[in-house]
Write a protein that holds these residues in place. Structure first.
Motif, PDB file in Angstrom:
ATOM      1  N   ASN A 161      -7.612  -8.441   8.663  1.00  0.00           N
ATOM      2  CA  ASN A 161      -6.526  -7.626   8.116  1.00  0.00           C
ATOM      3  C   ASN A 161      -5.795  -8.371   6.996  1.00  0.00           C
ATOM      4  OD1 ASN A 161      -4.724  -5.211   8.448  1.00  0.00           O
ATOM      5  ND2 ASN A 161      -3.215  -6.829   8.831  1.00  0.00           N
ATOM      6  N   THR A 162      -5.541  -9.653   7.218  1.00  0.00           N
ATOM      7  CA  THR A 162      -4.865 -10.464   6.201  1.00  0.00           C
ATOM      8  C   THR A 162      -5.738 -10.590   4.941  1.00  0.00           C
ATOM      9  OG1 THR A 162      -3.746 -11.690   7.942  1.00  0.00           O
ATOM     10  CG2 THR A 162      -3.758 -12.703   5.763  1.00  0.00           C
ATOM     11  N   LYS A 165      -5.526  -7.374   3.048  1.00  0.00           N
ATOM     12  CA  LYS A 165      -4.227  -7.198   2.386  1.00  0.00           C
ATOM     13  C   LYS A 165      -4.076  -8.118   1.181  1.00  0.00           C
ATOM     14  CE  LYS A 165      -0.328  -6.956   4.805  1.00  0.00           C
ATOM     15  NZ  LYS A 165       0.592  -7.169   5.975  1.00  0.00           N
ATOM     16  N   GLU A 166      -4.375  -9.401   1.380  1.00  0.00           N
ATOM     17  CA  GLU A 166      -4.055 -10.395   0.356  1.00  0.00           C
ATOM     18  C   GLU A 166      -5.100 -10.467  -0.757  1.00  0.00           C
ATOM     19  OE1 GLU A 166      -1.121 -11.611   0.422  1.00  0.00           O
ATOM     20  OE2 GLU A 166      -0.689 -10.804   2.422  1.00  0.00           O
ATOM     21  N   ARG A 169      -6.141  -6.380  -1.679  1.00  0.00           N
ATOM     22  CA  ARG A 169      -4.909  -5.672  -2.051  1.00  0.00           C
ATOM     23  C   ARG A 169      -4.827  -4.272  -1.454  1.00  0.00           C
ATOM     24  NH1 ARG A 169      -2.519  -9.995  -2.848  1.00  0.00           N
ATOM     25  NH2 ARG A 169      -0.800  -9.114  -4.050  1.00  0.00           N
ATOM     26  N   GLU A 171      -2.880  -2.038   1.093  1.00  0.00           N
ATOM     27  CA  GLU A 171      -1.540  -2.173   1.661  1.00  0.00           C
ATOM     28  C   GLU A 171      -1.540  -2.159   3.197  1.00  0.00           C
ATOM     29  OE1 GLU A 171       2.732  -0.082   1.058  1.00  0.00           O
ATOM     30  OE2 GLU A 171       1.219   0.289  -0.494  1.00  0.00           O
ATOM     31  N   LYS A 172      -2.202  -1.173   3.757  1.00  0.00           N
ATOM     32  CA  LYS A 172      -2.224  -1.013   5.220  1.00  0.00           C
ATOM     33  C   LYS A 172      -3.683  -0.818   5.644  1.00  0.00           C
ATOM     34  CE  LYS A 172       0.501  -0.590   8.863  1.00  0.00           C
ATOM     35  NZ  LYS A 172       1.164  -1.802   9.344  1.00  0.00           N
ATOM     36  N   PRO A 173      -4.427  -1.908   5.711  1.00  0.00           N
ATOM     37  CA  PRO A 173      -5.864  -1.770   5.975  1.00  0.00           C
ATOM     38  C   PRO A 173      -6.139  -1.053   7.296  1.00  0.00           C
ATOM     39  CG  PRO A 173      -5.312  -4.029   5.359  1.00  0.00           C
ATOM     40  CD  PRO A 173      -4.012  -3.322   5.597  1.00  0.00           C
ATOM     41  N   HIS A 322      -0.544 -16.773   5.299  1.00  0.00           N
ATOM     42  CA  HIS A 322      -0.338 -15.393   5.744  1.00  0.00           C
ATOM     43  C   HIS A 322      -0.972 -15.146   7.113  1.00  0.00           C
ATOM     44  CE1 HIS A 322       1.656 -13.853   2.205  1.00  0.00           C
ATOM     45  NE2 HIS A 322       0.732 -14.401   1.418  1.00  0.00           N
TER      46      HIS A 322
END
Lengths: 332, 332
Positions: A161-162, A165-166, A169, A171-173, A322
């Motif tokens: 998930n991180t 996201k990182e 990009r 936002e809410k995987p 993160h």
């Protein structure tokens, strides 16, 4: 961003590795590369290029872990192997990341032993990007861990998930658990217990996903144990190659088909590119206290270059920090 | 050869089922079909065809197990469902085989409860044919059993081997265990223990095989637990579809590509046919004391017709008797 590149790892090392490093250094401005391996051999490869001004150095390592060696025993005997030296460079803060096309098991064991895992992570996981109809999704773990417990899969989910996201990009995987049916009750003992854990997190857990969801774009992070993940990965790669091979055979059967193929060549090329894993760079070993990106042993220059780019992205976006935060947030 | 066909099973029943039955009866001379299901609905479908002289009968069943119902509870409540009635016809020797495109779990539970398993077989397994570069291989189990013990996988191997010998006419089928590396030590606890059992049999056991071996023609019978098998099956089907969809999208992007595609249309059609599971007929439920062939819920007419052909082959070649012999020979 200083990356220790295992110059001796992979089927065509150090030639392909050195070439990939030079291409990456010419393209990515902030990158510095330390080539780790047999100094003589690496220098011989370097002599083929104009490298003046490139931020490139060599650290000698006298040994190599071969592709078919057993990781644990190989590393016990080969303390001065390129992968061990690369890991120590990160430990000593002389580099921030490792890239290796060598023996995957050895990269895992070396980084785990030398660098350890991140706080809250028991087992590192290999995460790969896999193409689907609209873009890419993350599949993790694809080989690091064969027999897993539910909390391991939970940790893979948080790390994936991180990553989504990182780096991607998103936002809410959408996080899904790979199983044999959508319903909560479908699955084996491991997935059923993992389902309950994932449902309690703050992740955007969409429940079980199936084999068919890997390619339809309905999920961003697909979580499974390394045994399944490895089989799915190799099945997918091989099927894509086989289909392309069969199509080629069919298309060269007569003149009209050949002519047709020539006219629509662009379409084949586009498809081939979408399913070429070299395009996506390497796979991060998530959960290591340090960045480690691994690629195929047979990886071409492009894959090495892209793996160096991905290593840079992991450093830049502080993915590990993160992950540590995310694990704390989920209180596991 | 008298086959009880579940006329109510599948997403487009009874229309597609009845159509498939009629096509099969017109093509396969020794076949007799009993359509099991709602008599009124089945008769309405039959009225669309000229069926005079075809060896076709109807046995009424007042209930249907829906595709999304939980097998065990559905069957407890629906004793007069088409799949239960079909199983009883085999039990009472009024039919020799069952074909169903309905709820797979229900077909498994109904046949297991009504007919039982063959001597020496603890758990039935679903076996599918999967296309590879030169022909087809057998993958088993693909969904009947999620948590398996080594002796179950051993039984799947013996049954898959018999299927390959008797139906695919391969003299000495190469049997492989699906794992994450060729070496004996690679795998999870289940496969490592299974490896030792398989090595002791008289089967032509070639050791571990990987995801990539499914499509390269190096193995005839691929053995795995039903959780992995189901995920591999769905991954493969979905990737094949996705790649064909992506190619179509790319090929219609401009006029030249479209023209090219038109000229080489034959090649695409050939590829599509190779990866169309309907071509291969249904999947046998190996190990049931009776013949049961299941197909996709969304199976088209062609798949129903082919499943009836496969049912006939299983009866003709006495596959079950050969399985019982093989299990005895291996002394398990």
């Amino acid at each position: 961003m200083r990356v220790a590149l295992d110059a001796m790892g992979g089927d065509r090392a150090p030639g392909i590795i050195v070439e990939g490093a030079i291409q990456a250094l010419r393209e990515y401005r902030d990158l510095e590369v330390i080539l780790v391996g047999d100094e003589k051999k690496v220098k011989r490869e370097l002599s083929k290029y104009r490298i003046k001004g490139l931020p490139l150095s060599i650290i000698h390592a006298s040994q190599v872990v071969e592709m078919d060696e057993l990781p644990t025993s190989a590393l016990r005997e080969k303390k001065d192997s390129s992968i061990m030296v690369a890991a120590r460079l990160v430990k000593e803060r002389k580099a921030q990341a490792i890239v290796s096309a060598g023996n995957t098991g050895a990269a895992m064991v070396a980084t785990k032993v030398v660098l350890g895992t991140l706080e809250g992570i028991e087992r590192p996981a290999i995460a790969i990007l896999t193409p689907h109809i609209y873009g890419v999704s993350i599949l993790t773990d694809v080989g690091a861990n064969v027999d897993c417990k539910p909390q391991h899969l939970l940790q893979f989910a948080i790390m994936g998930n991180t990553y989504a996201k990182e780096i991607l990009r998103i936002e809410k995987p959408k996080v899904g658990l790979l199983s044999v049916g959508k319903e909560k009750i479908k699955g084996n003992e491991l997935t059923k217990a993992t389902y309950d854990l994932l449902a309690k997190t703050s992740l955007n857990f969409i429940g079980n996903v199936e084999g068919r969801d890997i390619f339809n774009g309905s999920v961003d992070v697909i979580v499974c144990d390394g045994f399944i993940g490895n089989i799915v990965l190799k099945t997918g790669e091989s099927l894509a190659e086989t289909m392309q091979g069969m199509l080629k055979k069919e298309i060269t059967k007569n003149f009209l088909r050949k002519l047709g193929a020539l006219l629509s060549m662009g379409a084949y090329r586009a498809l081939k590119k979408r399913f070429d894993y070299s395009e996506y760079g390497g796979a991060p070993l998530l959960g290591i206290n340090g960045v480690c990106i691994i690629t195929h042993g047979g990886a071409p220059t492009l894959a090495i270059k892209n793996a160096l780019r991905v290593a840079g992205e992991f450093i830049n976006h502080k993915v590990n920090a993160h992950i540590i935060e995310a694990v704390k947030r989920e209180k596991i």
